[in-house]
Design a protein around this motif. Structure first.
Motif, PDB file in Angstrom:
ATOM      1  N   ARG A  98      -3.820  13.698  -1.517  1.00  0.00           N
ATOM      2  CA  ARG A  98      -4.916  12.754  -1.654  1.00  0.00           C
ATOM      3  C   ARG A  98      -4.463  11.620  -2.557  1.00  0.00           C
ATOM      4  N   THR A  99      -4.978  10.431  -2.290  1.00  0.00           N
ATOM      5  CA  THR A  99      -4.723   9.286  -3.149  1.00  0.00           C
ATOM      6  C   THR A  99      -5.993   9.018  -3.942  1.00  0.00           C
ATOM      7  N   LEU A 100      -5.827   8.652  -5.209  1.00  0.00           N
ATOM      8  CA  LEU A 100      -6.998   8.455  -6.051  1.00  0.00           C
ATOM      9  C   LEU A 100      -6.721   7.458  -7.159  1.00  0.00           C
ATOM     10  N   THR A 101      -7.809   6.940  -7.714  1.00  0.00           N
ATOM     11  CA  THR A 101      -7.775   6.128  -8.908  1.00  0.00           C
ATOM     12  C   THR A 101      -8.875   6.651  -9.824  1.00  0.00           C
ATOM     13  N   TRP A 102      -9.086   6.003 -10.957  1.00  0.00           N
ATOM     14  CA  TRP A 102     -10.172   6.434 -11.831  1.00  0.00           C
ATOM     15  C   TRP A 102     -10.655   5.248 -12.662  1.00  0.00           C
ATOM     16  N   SER A 103     -11.908   5.371 -13.056  1.00  0.00           N
ATOM     17  CA  SER A 103     -12.559   4.300 -13.800  1.00  0.00           C
ATOM     18  C   SER A 103     -12.184   4.365 -15.278  1.00  0.00           C
ATOM     19  N   GLU A 104     -12.628   3.368 -16.040  1.00  0.00           N
ATOM     20  CA  GLU A 104     -12.368   3.357 -17.477  1.00  0.00           C
ATOM     21  C   GLU A 104     -13.037   4.533 -18.169  1.00  0.00           C
ATOM     22  N   GLU A 105     -14.135   5.045 -17.555  1.00  0.00           N
ATOM     23  CA  GLU A 105     -14.826   6.204 -18.114  1.00  0.00           C
ATOM     24  C   GLU A 105     -14.159   7.513 -17.735  1.00  0.00           C
TER      25      GLU A 105
ATOM     26  N   TYR B 104      -7.434  11.039   2.124  1.00  0.00           N
ATOM     27  CA  TYR B 104      -6.737  12.311   2.342  1.00  0.00           C
ATOM     28  C   TYR B 104      -5.736  12.074   3.465  1.00  0.00           C
ATOM     29  N   TRP B 105      -4.516  12.556   3.263  1.00  0.00           N
ATOM     30  CA  TRP B 105      -3.432  12.229   4.183  1.00  0.00           C
ATOM     31  C   TRP B 105      -2.661  13.479   4.560  1.00  0.00           C
ATOM     32  N   GLY B 106      -2.276  13.548   5.840  1.00  0.00           N
ATOM     33  CA  GLY B 106      -1.571  14.712   6.354  1.00  0.00           C
ATOM     34  C   GLY B 106      -0.413  14.310   7.239  1.00  0.00           C
TER      35      GLY B 106
ATOM     36  N   LEU C  21       1.594   2.239   9.574  1.00  0.00           N
ATOM     37  CA  LEU C  21       0.913   1.344   8.644  1.00  0.00           C
ATOM     38  C   LEU C  21      -0.470   0.962   9.156  1.00  0.00           C
ATOM     39  N   ILE C  22      -0.562   0.692  10.450  1.00  0.00           N
ATOM     40  CA  ILE C  22      -1.857   0.379  11.049  1.00  0.00           C
ATOM     41  C   ILE C  22      -2.786   1.586  10.953  1.00  0.00           C
ATOM     42  N   ALA C  23      -2.253   2.781  11.218  1.00  0.00           N
ATOM     43  CA  ALA C  23      -3.060   4.000  11.133  1.00  0.00           C
ATOM     44  C   ALA C  23      -3.566   4.216   9.709  1.00  0.00           C
TER      45      ALA C  23
ATOM     46  N   SER D  78      -8.280   4.445   6.198  1.00  0.00           N
ATOM     47  CA  SER D  78      -8.958   4.007   4.974  1.00  0.00           C
ATOM     48  C   SER D  78     -10.305   3.370   5.299  1.00  0.00           C
ATOM     49  N   GLU D  79     -10.348   2.545   6.327  1.00  0.00           N
ATOM     50  CA  GLU D  79     -11.589   1.874   6.696  1.00  0.00           C
ATOM     51  C   GLU D  79     -12.614   2.864   7.240  1.00  0.00           C
TER      52      GLU D  79
END
Length: 203
Positions: free
Chosen positions: A50-57, A65-67, A107-109, A114-115
Protein backbone atom coordinates in the motif's frame (compact mmCIF):
# COMPACT_ATOMS: atom_id res chain seq x y z
CA UNK A 1 0.26 -14.28 5.55
CA UNK A 2 -1.77 -13.51 2.45
CA UNK A 3 -1.22 -15.46 -0.74
CA UNK A 4 -1.58 -13.17 -3.74
CA UNK A 5 -2.19 -14.86 -7.07
CA UNK A 6 -0.72 -13.38 -10.23
CA UNK A 7 -3.68 -12.63 -12.45
CA UNK A 8 -3.71 -13.54 -16.17
CA UNK A 9 -3.75 -9.85 -17.11
CA UNK A 10 -0.70 -9.19 -14.94
CA UNK A 11 1.16 -12.13 -16.44
CA UNK A 12 0.45 -10.89 -19.96
CA UNK A 13 1.60 -7.41 -19.05
CA UNK A 14 4.90 -8.66 -17.67
CA UNK A 15 5.57 -10.92 -20.65
CA UNK A 16 4.93 -8.12 -23.13
CA UNK A 17 7.46 -5.73 -21.55
CA UNK A 18 10.80 -5.80 -23.39
CA UNK A 19 13.84 -6.68 -21.30
CA UNK A 20 11.70 -7.59 -18.26
CA UNK A 21 13.52 -10.90 -17.89
CA UNK A 22 16.88 -9.07 -17.79
CA UNK A 23 16.02 -6.73 -14.94
CA UNK A 24 16.95 -7.20 -11.29
CA UNK A 25 14.57 -9.10 -9.01
CA UNK A 26 14.14 -8.02 -5.39
CA UNK A 27 12.35 -9.51 -2.39
CA UNK A 28 10.82 -7.62 0.52
CA UNK A 29 9.29 -9.01 3.69
CA UNK A 30 5.86 -8.34 5.17
CA UNK A 31 5.65 -4.92 6.89
CA UNK A 32 8.93 -3.83 5.30
CA UNK A 33 8.99 -0.28 3.94
CA UNK A 34 10.54 -0.04 0.48
CA UNK A 35 13.34 2.49 0.67
CA UNK A 36 12.92 5.83 -1.10
CA UNK A 37 14.70 5.83 -4.45
CA UNK A 38 14.25 8.39 -7.21
CA UNK A 39 16.01 6.63 -10.09
CA UNK A 40 14.04 3.36 -10.24
CA UNK A 41 10.49 2.05 -10.19
CA UNK A 42 9.29 -1.42 -9.27
CA UNK A 43 6.95 -3.80 -11.08
CA UNK A 44 5.18 -6.04 -8.59
CA UNK A 45 5.31 -9.69 -9.60
CA UNK A 46 4.03 -11.23 -6.36
CA UNK A 47 2.49 -9.84 -3.20
CA UNK A 48 0.75 -6.62 -2.21
CA UNK A 49 1.77 -3.16 -1.02
CA UNK A 50 0.00 0.00 0.00
CA UNK A 51 1.10 3.57 -0.61
CA UNK A 52 0.36 6.15 2.04
CA UNK A 53 1.08 9.59 3.41
CA UNK A 54 0.15 11.24 6.70
CA UNK A 55 -0.98 14.58 7.99
CA UNK A 56 0.84 16.90 10.39
CA UNK A 57 -1.34 15.41 13.15
CA UNK A 58 -0.05 11.93 12.28
CA UNK A 59 -3.25 10.71 10.62
CA UNK A 60 -2.50 8.07 7.98
CA UNK A 61 -3.95 8.58 4.50
CA UNK A 62 -3.92 5.48 2.30
CA UNK A 63 -3.37 6.38 -1.35
CA UNK A 64 -3.62 2.97 -2.97
CA UNK A 65 -3.31 -0.80 -2.81
CA UNK A 66 -1.12 -2.44 -5.42
CA UNK A 67 -0.58 -6.02 -6.52
CA UNK A 68 0.88 -8.14 -9.34
CA UNK A 69 1.27 -6.20 -12.57
CA UNK A 70 1.21 -2.80 -10.84
CA UNK A 71 4.04 -0.30 -11.17
CA UNK A 72 5.07 1.59 -8.03
CA UNK A 73 7.75 4.11 -7.19
CA UNK A 74 8.56 7.24 -5.26
CA UNK A 75 8.95 9.14 -8.52
CA UNK A 76 5.25 8.60 -9.31
CA UNK A 77 4.19 11.19 -6.74
CA UNK A 78 4.99 14.69 -5.53
CA UNK A 79 3.61 14.02 -2.05
CA UNK A 80 5.87 14.24 0.96
CA UNK A 81 5.86 12.30 3.20
CA UNK A 82 5.18 9.25 1.06
CA UNK A 83 5.71 5.59 1.93
CA UNK A 84 5.43 2.21 0.22
CA UNK A 85 4.65 -0.51 2.77
CA UNK A 86 4.63 -4.24 2.03
CA UNK A 87 1.44 -5.91 3.23
CA UNK A 88 2.76 -9.38 2.40
CA UNK A 89 6.08 -10.73 1.26
CA UNK A 90 6.68 -9.01 -2.07
CA UNK A 91 8.71 -9.82 -5.16
CA UNK A 92 9.42 -7.00 -7.60
CA UNK A 93 11.32 -6.33 -10.78
CA UNK A 94 13.47 -3.22 -10.54
CA UNK A 95 12.83 -0.87 -13.46
CA UNK A 96 15.50 1.80 -14.14
CA UNK A 97 13.94 5.17 -14.84
CA UNK A 98 15.41 5.36 -18.33
CA UNK A 99 13.27 2.32 -19.28
CA UNK A 100 9.98 3.86 -18.12
CA UNK A 101 8.84 4.43 -21.71
CA UNK A 102 8.58 0.63 -22.06
CA UNK A 103 6.02 0.57 -19.22
CA UNK A 104 3.49 3.07 -20.52
CA UNK A 105 0.55 0.63 -20.12
CA UNK A 106 1.46 0.06 -16.47
CA UNK A 107 1.80 3.81 -15.89
CA UNK A 108 -1.64 4.40 -17.37
CA UNK A 109 -3.06 1.59 -15.22
CA UNK A 110 -1.52 3.25 -12.14
CA UNK A 111 -3.36 6.49 -12.90
CA UNK A 112 -6.63 4.68 -13.59
CA UNK A 113 -6.44 2.70 -10.35
CA UNK A 114 -5.74 5.85 -8.34
CA UNK A 115 -8.67 7.70 -9.91
CA UNK A 116 -11.03 4.78 -9.40
CA UNK A 117 -10.15 4.57 -5.71
CA UNK A 118 -10.55 8.35 -5.34
CA UNK A 119 -14.01 8.08 -6.87
CA UNK A 120 -14.98 5.31 -4.46
CA UNK A 121 -13.74 7.26 -1.43
CA UNK A 122 -16.14 10.08 -2.27
CA UNK A 123 -19.23 7.89 -2.77
CA UNK A 124 -22.27 8.32 -0.52
CA UNK A 125 -23.69 6.83 1.59
CA UNK A 126 -20.89 5.11 3.47
CA UNK A 127 -22.51 1.69 2.90
CA UNK A 128 -22.13 2.13 -0.85
CA UNK A 129 -18.60 3.43 -0.38
CA UNK A 130 -17.63 0.32 1.58
CA UNK A 131 -19.28 -2.09 -0.82
CA UNK A 132 -17.62 -0.56 -3.89
CA UNK A 133 -14.27 -0.63 -2.09
CA UNK A 134 -14.69 -4.35 -1.39
CA UNK A 135 -15.58 -4.96 -5.04
CA UNK A 136 -12.50 -2.95 -6.06
CA UNK A 137 -10.32 -5.10 -3.79
CA UNK A 138 -11.88 -8.28 -5.18
CA UNK A 139 -10.91 -7.24 -8.71
CA UNK A 140 -7.28 -6.69 -7.69
CA UNK A 141 -6.79 -9.44 -5.12
CA UNK A 142 -9.70 -11.79 -5.66
CA UNK A 143 -9.86 -15.49 -6.43
CA UNK A 144 -13.07 -17.10 -7.65
CA UNK A 145 -14.49 -19.87 -5.50
CA UNK A 146 -17.71 -21.84 -5.71
CA UNK A 147 -19.30 -19.56 -3.09
CA UNK A 148 -18.12 -16.30 -4.64
CA UNK A 149 -14.96 -14.19 -4.88
CA UNK A 150 -12.42 -14.51 -2.07
CA UNK A 151 -10.45 -11.35 -1.31
CA UNK A 152 -7.06 -12.88 -0.54
CA UNK A 153 -5.60 -9.69 0.89
CA UNK A 154 -6.15 -9.37 4.63
CA UNK A 155 -7.05 -5.82 5.61
CA UNK A 156 -8.20 -4.79 9.09
CA UNK A 157 -11.37 -2.88 9.89
CA UNK A 158 -9.22 0.02 11.05
CA UNK A 159 -7.30 0.10 7.76
CA UNK A 160 -10.55 0.08 5.79
CA UNK A 161 -11.83 2.92 7.96
CA UNK A 162 -8.69 4.93 7.24
CA UNK A 163 -9.12 4.47 3.49
CA UNK A 164 -12.81 5.38 3.50
CA UNK A 165 -12.57 8.25 5.97
CA UNK A 166 -14.86 6.78 8.59
CA UNK A 167 -14.60 4.92 11.90
CA UNK A 168 -13.67 1.33 12.66
CA UNK A 169 -16.99 0.89 14.52
CA UNK A 170 -18.90 1.92 11.38
CA UNK A 171 -16.97 -0.53 9.20
CA UNK A 172 -17.55 -3.39 11.65
CA UNK A 173 -21.29 -2.62 11.81
CA UNK A 174 -21.67 -2.42 8.03
CA UNK A 175 -19.76 -5.65 7.44
CA UNK A 176 -22.10 -7.37 9.90
CA UNK A 177 -25.08 -5.93 8.00
CA UNK A 178 -23.65 -7.11 4.67
CA UNK A 179 -23.17 -10.60 6.10
CA UNK A 180 -26.72 -10.66 7.47
CA UNK A 181 -27.99 -9.58 4.05
CA UNK A 182 -26.10 -12.51 2.45
CA UNK A 183 -23.90 -10.16 0.45
CA UNK A 184 -20.65 -11.55 1.82
CA UNK A 185 -19.17 -14.18 4.09
CA UNK A 186 -16.35 -13.60 6.57
CA UNK A 187 -14.13 -16.65 6.91
CA UNK A 188 -10.80 -16.93 8.76
CA UNK A 189 -10.08 -13.17 8.60
CA UNK A 190 -10.91 -13.08 4.91
CA UNK A 191 -13.97 -11.86 3.01
CA UNK A 192 -15.87 -13.75 0.32
CA UNK A 193 -18.18 -11.62 -1.82
CA UNK A 194 -21.23 -13.49 -3.00
CA UNK A 195 -22.20 -13.23 -6.69
CA UNK A 196 -24.14 -9.98 -7.26
CA UNK A 197 -27.77 -11.09 -7.44
CA UNK A 198 -29.05 -7.78 -6.13
CA UNK A 199 -27.83 -4.21 -6.03
CA UNK A 200 -27.06 -2.34 -2.87
CA UNK A 201 -29.68 0.26 -2.06
CA UNK A 202 -28.32 3.77 -2.35
CA UNK A 203 -30.54 5.30 0.29
Amino acid sequence: MSSIILSPDSSTLLKNIPLAGQLTQRLFTRKEVIEPCSDVMWMIERGAVRTLTWSEEGTFITLGYWGPGDLIGYNLTNLKPYQIECLTSVEVTTVPLHLRHQYIDALIAHIQNSEELLHIINRKPISLRLWEFLVWLSKKFGRNLEQGCLIELYITHQEIAEVLNTTRVTITRLLQEFETAKMLLRHQRRIILYPPDKSLKKS
